[in-house]
Design a protein around this motif. Structure first.
Motif: not given
Length: 317
Positions: A66-68, A288-292
């Motif tokens: 994850s390149f968040s 796909s966006c774990p923080h969200t």
């Protein structure tokens, strides 16, 4: 003809993707989770240790990334470059969200197309014993970005749309669903996968100094309209589309995006107030966006459609 032997995969993951990694592993007994010690030195630089590195020899290995944010990229790239060198039979990188995908064009000299930069970084992943690395990406912003990758990797472009189609079939008003695209780009990207549904296409027009959303094609009157796009940032375009669709008689408006980026907590613009439905009946995103996903958990109108099953299928190809 004998069946090929089952492919067993050792799956590593970044700390941010731990929950998704466990969901992926639960989909198949051929996927075994492996761990990494993510530490830092006193100066802040990564101090990383890959557990059970000796056991990777001759086995299929994958990494869920994850390149968040830019700070997360260097430590994960350090692992991604190292894993194929541990005599793995093959190496697969799963990067559900390609974060620089919307920065793929140069409009004037001096612009930096960071989508190309990121693709070049990934294209230099070392070759494993089994050959080039497979790079699994979901709903990349522009399909032509596949040509940004070099010959050392094999990009595999997957989509979250089957998850949306399955969810739409479960709706009580499934027969009244219309798909809306916020612009021609979204229509080109997704319309063939959603061709069984009636379509509304929106467009942005310039009036004086403002860009205004208009309906270019189709009618939303009396229907449950679902706006489909690859990602959301501030959400401004989706909100303007909702207003236009409602003004033209839509009974309900919902939205689906594969990647819920939502910088600066822009997801708050879509929340139901005091439990009451506001502009959007449903807002579907993937994990796909774990923080969200952690932030919007149990907050209406948001629902998360997990990519875990699709990722598991891609790993055992």
């Amino acid at each position: 003809m004998a069946k090929p032997p089952k492919k067993n995969v050792f799956l590593f993951y970044c700390a941010e993707c731990e929950e998704l990694a466990h969901k992926v592993a639960a989909q198949s007994d051929s996927i075994t989770l492996q761990t990494i010690k993510w530490r830092t030195f006193d100066d802040g630089f990564p101090n990383i240790y890959i557990n059970n590195a000796q056991d990777l020899r001759g086995n299929h290995v994958a990494f869920l990334a994850s390149f968040s944010h830019p700070g997360a990229i260097f430590e994960q790239i350090s692992v991604i470059y190292n894993l194929p060198r541990l005599f793995a039979a093959s190496f697969t990188l799963v990067l559900p969200f390609f974060p620089t995908g919307s920065f793929e064009r140069m409009e004037e000299e001096g612009d930096v197309a960071t989508a190309f930069t990121m693709a070049r970084i990934l294209s230099n992943i070392p070759i494993s014993r089994g050959g080039p690395t497979s790079v699994v990406i979901y709903d990349i912003h522009a399909l032509q970005e596949r040509f940004y990758f070099g010959d050392n990797v094999l990009p595999l472009f997957e989509t979250g749309i089957p998850l949306l189609k399955q969810r739409l079939q479960q709706l009580p008003d499934a027969d009244d669903v219309v798909i809306a695209f916020p612009d021609d780009g979204a229509w080109k990207r997704f319309h063939k996968q959603l061709d069984r549904y009636p379509v509304v296409i929106c467009t942005k027009v310039r009036e004086e100094n403002k860009r205004i959303v208009r309906i270019k094609e189709g009618s939303p009157a009396g229907r449950h309209v679902v706006i489909v796009d690859d990602l959301v940032q501030s959400g401004g375009t989706l909100i303007e589309c909702q207003k236009v669709l409602a003004a033209h008689g839509a009974a309900k408006v919902s939205a689906y995006v594969t990647h819920g980026v939502f910088p600066k907590q822009s997801w708050k613009r879509f929340l139901h107030v005091n439990g009451m439905e506001t502009s959007f009946s449903y807002f579907w995103i993937t994990d796909s966006c774990p923080h969200t996903v952690k932030t919007i958990a149990d907050k209406a109108p948001f629902e998360v459609l997990s990519l875990a099953g699709s990722i598991a299928d891609a790993l055992v190809i």
